[in-house]
Design a protein around this motif. Sequence first.
Motif, PDB file in Angstrom:
ATOM      1  N   TYR A  23       0.829  -1.204   0.000  1.00 42.93           N
ATOM      2  CA  TYR A  23       0.000   0.000   0.000  1.00 42.93           C
ATOM      3  C   TYR A  23       0.865   1.257   0.000  1.00 42.93           C
ATOM      4  O   TYR A  23       1.756   1.386   0.840  1.00 42.93           O
ATOM      5  CB  TYR A  23      -0.898   0.041   1.238  1.00 42.93           C
ATOM      6  N   LEU A  27      -1.151   7.254   0.641  1.00 40.98           N
ATOM      7  CA  LEU A  27      -2.580   7.022   0.424  1.00 40.98           C
ATOM      8  C   LEU A  27      -3.230   6.383   1.648  1.00 40.98           C
ATOM      9  O   LEU A  27      -4.394   6.652   1.942  1.00 40.98           O
ATOM     10  CB  LEU A  27      -2.795   6.179  -0.833  1.00 40.98           C
ATOM     11  N   ASP A  68      -9.535   4.487  -3.636  1.00 37.18           N
ATOM     12  CA  ASP A  68      -9.241   3.223  -4.320  1.00 37.18           C
ATOM     13  C   ASP A  68      -8.758   3.498  -5.740  1.00 37.18           C
ATOM     14  O   ASP A  68      -7.833   2.840  -6.224  1.00 37.18           O
ATOM     15  CB  ASP A  68     -10.473   2.318  -4.325  1.00 37.18           C
ATOM     16  N   MET A  71      -5.254   4.486  -5.501  1.00 37.45           N
ATOM     17  CA  MET A  71      -4.418   3.328  -5.186  1.00 37.45           C
ATOM     18  C   MET A  71      -4.183   2.486  -6.439  1.00 37.45           C
ATOM     19  O   MET A  71      -3.070   2.013  -6.671  1.00 37.45           O
ATOM     20  CB  MET A  71      -5.046   2.505  -4.065  1.00 37.45           C
ATOM     21  N   SER A  76      -1.741  -0.477  -6.637  1.00 38.44           N
ATOM     22  CA  SER A  76      -2.275  -1.141  -5.458  1.00 38.44           C
ATOM     23  C   SER A  76      -3.798  -1.120  -5.569  1.00 38.44           C
ATOM     24  O   SER A  76      -4.335  -0.792  -6.626  1.00 38.44           O
ATOM     25  CB  SER A  76      -1.803  -0.403  -4.197  1.00 38.44           C
ATOM     26  N   GLU A  77      -4.501  -1.487  -4.512  1.00 38.62           N
ATOM     27  CA  GLU A  77      -5.951  -1.389  -4.489  1.00 38.62           C
ATOM     28  C   GLU A  77      -6.444  -1.661  -3.080  1.00 38.62           C
ATOM     29  O   GLU A  77      -5.716  -2.166  -2.232  1.00 38.62           O
ATOM     30  CB  GLU A  77      -6.597  -2.376  -5.451  1.00 38.62           C
TER      31      GLU A  77
END
Length: 113
Positions: A23, A27, A68, A71, A76-77
Amino acid sequence: MAITNEKVAGYAFLEKLFGSTYYPQDLIAEGRTILLDLCERIERQRPADLAALYALTAVATERFNELDGKMRDAGSEIETVARDEIAVDFHFVAKAYGFPEADIEELVAERDW
């Protein structure tokens, strides 16, 4: 506005996500800010019932939907671990502000993640 609820002021939001290389940490810090902003709104507006609380959490959840996207742009997510951590923190907030009966799924019902 400073958080006045002592339980919330001492709580480490998104704790399991900080320090993870998956992550983007800036964020995750933004996610923590979303949760703290939610707490400030609850303290300012003092929701009288669950419907009013859910209206506030819907706004915060929409902000997580936007996060999201950021990200994903960063590779990432908000996936299983993050989803669970975020939902647990929403439920913590509800309980800390006197709504122990709040449904964890309803708190984040607006989620796209």
